[in-house]
Design a protein around this motif. Structure first.
Motif, short mmCIF file in Angstrom:
data_model
loop_
_atom_site.label_atom_id
_atom_site.label_comp_id
_atom_site.label_asym_id
_atom_site.label_seq_id
_atom_site.Cartn_x
_atom_site.Cartn_y
_atom_site.Cartn_z
N ALA A 1 -7.91 -2.38 -6.81
CA ALA A 1 -9.26 -2.99 -6.37
C ALA A 1 -9.79 -2.11 -5.32
N LEU A 2 -8.86 -1.54 -4.30
CA LEU A 2 -9.67 -0.57 -3.39
C LEU A 2 -10.29 0.59 -3.78
N GLU A 3 -9.58 1.19 -4.80
CA GLU A 3 -9.70 2.35 -5.62
C GLU A 3 -11.04 2.14 -6.09
N VAL A 4 -11.36 0.98 -6.75
CA VAL A 4 -12.47 0.65 -7.58
C VAL A 4 -13.59 0.57 -6.60
N LEU A 5 -13.78 -0.29 -5.62
CA LEU A 5 -14.38 -0.18 -4.42
C LEU A 5 -14.93 1.21 -3.93
N ALA A 6 -14.02 2.02 -3.53
CA ALA A 6 -14.36 3.29 -3.12
C ALA A 6 -15.34 4.09 -4.11
N GLU B 1 -12.40 7.20 1.96
CA GLU B 1 -11.01 7.69 2.03
C GLU B 1 -10.20 6.60 2.31
N ILE B 2 -9.12 6.23 1.26
CA ILE B 2 -8.31 5.13 1.54
C ILE B 2 -6.99 5.43 1.83
N VAL C 1 -7.84 -11.49 1.43
CA VAL C 1 -8.44 -11.32 2.87
C VAL C 1 -8.70 -9.68 3.11
N ILE C 2 -7.74 -8.81 2.73
CA ILE C 2 -7.71 -7.60 3.04
C ILE C 2 -8.74 -6.84 2.07
N TYR C 3 -8.87 -7.35 1.05
CA TYR C 3 -10.04 -6.65 0.21
C TYR C 3 -11.45 -6.91 0.73
N PHE C 4 -11.53 -8.08 1.33
CA PHE C 4 -13.14 -8.53 1.47
C PHE C 4 -13.22 -8.02 2.91
N VAL C 5 -12.13 -7.59 3.90
CA VAL C 5 -12.41 -6.93 4.95
C VAL C 5 -12.93 -5.62 4.66
N VAL C 6 -12.30 -4.98 3.80
CA VAL C 6 -12.56 -3.45 3.53
C VAL C 6 -14.01 -3.61 2.93
N SER C 7 -14.20 -4.51 2.11
CA SER C 7 -15.40 -4.56 1.12
C SER C 7 -16.38 -4.68 2.03
N GLU C 8 -16.46 -5.61 2.96
CA GLU C 8 -17.70 -5.97 3.66
C GLU C 8 -17.96 -4.95 4.92
N ALA C 9 -16.83 -4.33 5.03
CA ALA C 9 -16.93 -3.29 6.40
C ALA C 9 -17.43 -2.17 5.62
N VAL C 10 -17.27 -1.62 4.54
CA VAL C 10 -17.83 -0.42 3.71
C VAL C 10 -19.33 -0.66 3.35
N ASN C 11 -19.44 -2.00 2.84
CA ASN C 11 -21.07 -2.34 2.60
C ASN C 11 -21.84 -2.15 3.80
N VAL D 1 -18.72 9.40 5.92
CA VAL D 1 -17.34 9.27 5.15
C VAL D 1 -16.99 7.80 6.03
N VAL D 2 -16.16 6.97 4.99
CA VAL D 2 -15.74 5.82 5.91
C VAL D 2 -14.26 5.69 5.51
N GLU D 3 -13.48 5.77 6.45
CA GLU D 3 -12.00 5.86 6.55
C GLU D 3 -11.24 4.37 6.60
N VAL D 4 -10.47 4.27 5.53
CA VAL D 4 -9.79 2.73 5.36
C VAL D 4 -8.28 3.20 5.72
N CYS D 5 -7.86 2.22 6.55
CA CYS D 5 -6.13 2.25 6.54
C CYS D 5 -5.82 1.01 6.65
N VAL D 6 -4.79 0.90 5.82
CA VAL D 6 -3.84 -0.55 5.54
C VAL D 6 -2.41 -0.25 5.64
N ARG D 7 -1.92 -0.45 6.82
CA ARG D 7 -0.59 -0.40 7.42
C ARG D 7 0.18 -1.54 7.62
N PRO D 8 1.29 -1.64 7.35
CA PRO D 8 2.36 -2.93 7.29
C PRO D 8 3.01 -2.48 8.61
N GLY D 9 3.29 -3.87 9.20
CA GLY D 9 3.98 -3.83 10.64
C GLY D 9 5.29 -4.88 10.31
#
Length: 374
Positions: A261-266, A274-275, A290-300, A310-318
């Motif tokens: 989904a993130l790749e299609v968004l990019a 860059e994801i 939630v993660i998808y819509f955070v990235v989608s709205e931020a990129v748009n 360029v927009v850089e997106v990082c999704v990191r687990p803790g």
């Protein structure tokens, strides 16, 4: 070993070393806390540090507003826990040193002397030390989380909020969050209505007019031209309807998961995206949404207002959460109270997450979201 078991084992080991490091810091600050409690100056500040340390290396402690007298009482008792932690650490280091010495003596023959009956001293010492040494190492290893739990219990006992007060606070938070979620849903519905009215509906009206003109014309050349326009308008309407449907909920998220989904968004974005998705396993449908819509709205939002390259997106687990960071090199000055970003904040808060926008004039803009894992 199953992948989930491997992740669980790695998580336990990382958690143990994290608590060990927190224990070392707590042992140092325990003695300092005793001096501060006696002097009185800086007691509140040191107590705030202790609470941040406990949260960083174990779990958060919910406390009442700190007072100087309460902080002094806490520090006057807390040095005992710090001393206990120092003792556990010293025992652990002592027996590790002995174990290393035994292994070294066993590997390098002749390092230690022989006794009269011909028995080798390292062999005898290894037999005498191995079993009690293993027991001591086990006890001290288990003592690290034990002292960490005692440290957290003491802070909760002396500074913490009562269970009834904490429950009332939680109910108030949930009530507020529910109201904000309802408001966010209403805002989303209004935006969908505007998209349908200003976009799809207008194109359908234009399509109907083109078909009506085509039916009335007697000129074959004009008929073909009108049919081509109608065909183009229908294609544009379908594309716009798909965009609206994607903004409501992307079907690819259910079909192929968050990564696709993130790749299609990019790919669909008007700016380069860059994801870096570091998630090794799916966090669940609710968090993925939630993660998808955070990235989608931020990129748009960046593409519409900031003019970035360029927009850089990082999704990191803790350990028990997932962090999403979206940064662009645009003009900055993003309004966190705007409809889009404030709606995102409410969406993240609905899952007990944190949301922050840092956007100075001139850029860069960084959107940070943290969502807790189930």
């Amino acid at each position: 070993m199953h992948q989930d078991d491997q992740l669980s084992a790695r998580s336990l080991v990382r958690g143990w070393f994290r608590m060990l490091f927190g224990l070392v810091l707590g042992a140092v600050t325990g003695l300092v806390g005793l001096v501060v409690a006696a002097v009185g100056a800086g007691a509140t500040r040191l107590t705030e540090y202790e609470l941040r340390r406990i949260e960083r290396f174990d779990r958060a402690v919910h406390t009442n507003p700190l007072t100087r007298s309460g902080s002094r009482r806490y520090l006057a008792v807390r040095w005992l826990v710090g001393g206990l932690g120092a003792g556990v650490i010293c025992m652990l280091m002592f027996w590790y040193v002995i174990a290393i010495s035994m292994v070294t003596a066993w590997l390098f023959d002749g390092t230690w002397a022989y006794i009269e009956d011909g028995d080798h001293v390292p062999t005898r010492l290894l037999a005498l030390v191995a079993i009690p040494g293993a027991l001591v190492i086990f006890v001290t290893t288990a003592g690290v989380p034990g002292v960490a739990a005692l440290d957290r219990w003491l802070a909760t006992r002396m500074l913490g909020i009562s269970q009834h007060a904490l429950l009332r606070q939680r109910v108030a938070e949930l009530t507020s969050t529910r109201a904000e979620v309802i408001e966010a849903i209403d805002d989303e519905r209004r935006r969908i209505e505007r998209d349908l009215h200003d976009g799809v509906q207008q194109r359908l009206v234009a399509l109907g007019m083109l078909i009506g003109r085509a039916r009335r014309t007697k000129d074959d050349e004009q008929l073909q031209r009108l049919l081509r326009q109608a065909h183009d308008t229908a294609a544009e309407t379908i594309d716009e309807l798909r965009e609206v449907a994607t903004r409501v909920y992307p079907a690819v998220l259910d079909d192929s998961g968050l990564d696709m989904a993130l790749e299609v968004l990019a790919e669909r974005s008007s700016v380069r995206v860059e994801i870096d998705n570091m998630l090794e396993s799916a966090p669940g449908t609710a968090l993925e949404t939630v993660i998808y819509f955070v990235v989608s709205e931020a990129v748009n939002n960046a593409a519409k207002h900031a003019d970035p390259s360029v927009v850089e997106v990082c999704v990191r687990p803790g350990e028990d959460d997932i962090t999403v960071t979206v940064q662009d090199n645009g003009t900055g000055g993003a309004d966190a109270t705007g409809t889009g970003l404030s709606g995102l904040a409410r969406r993240v808060k609905a899952v007990d997450g944190d949301f922050e926008v840092i956007s100075p004039l001139g850029g860069p803009t960084t959107i940070y979201a943290r969502v807790p894992c189930e």
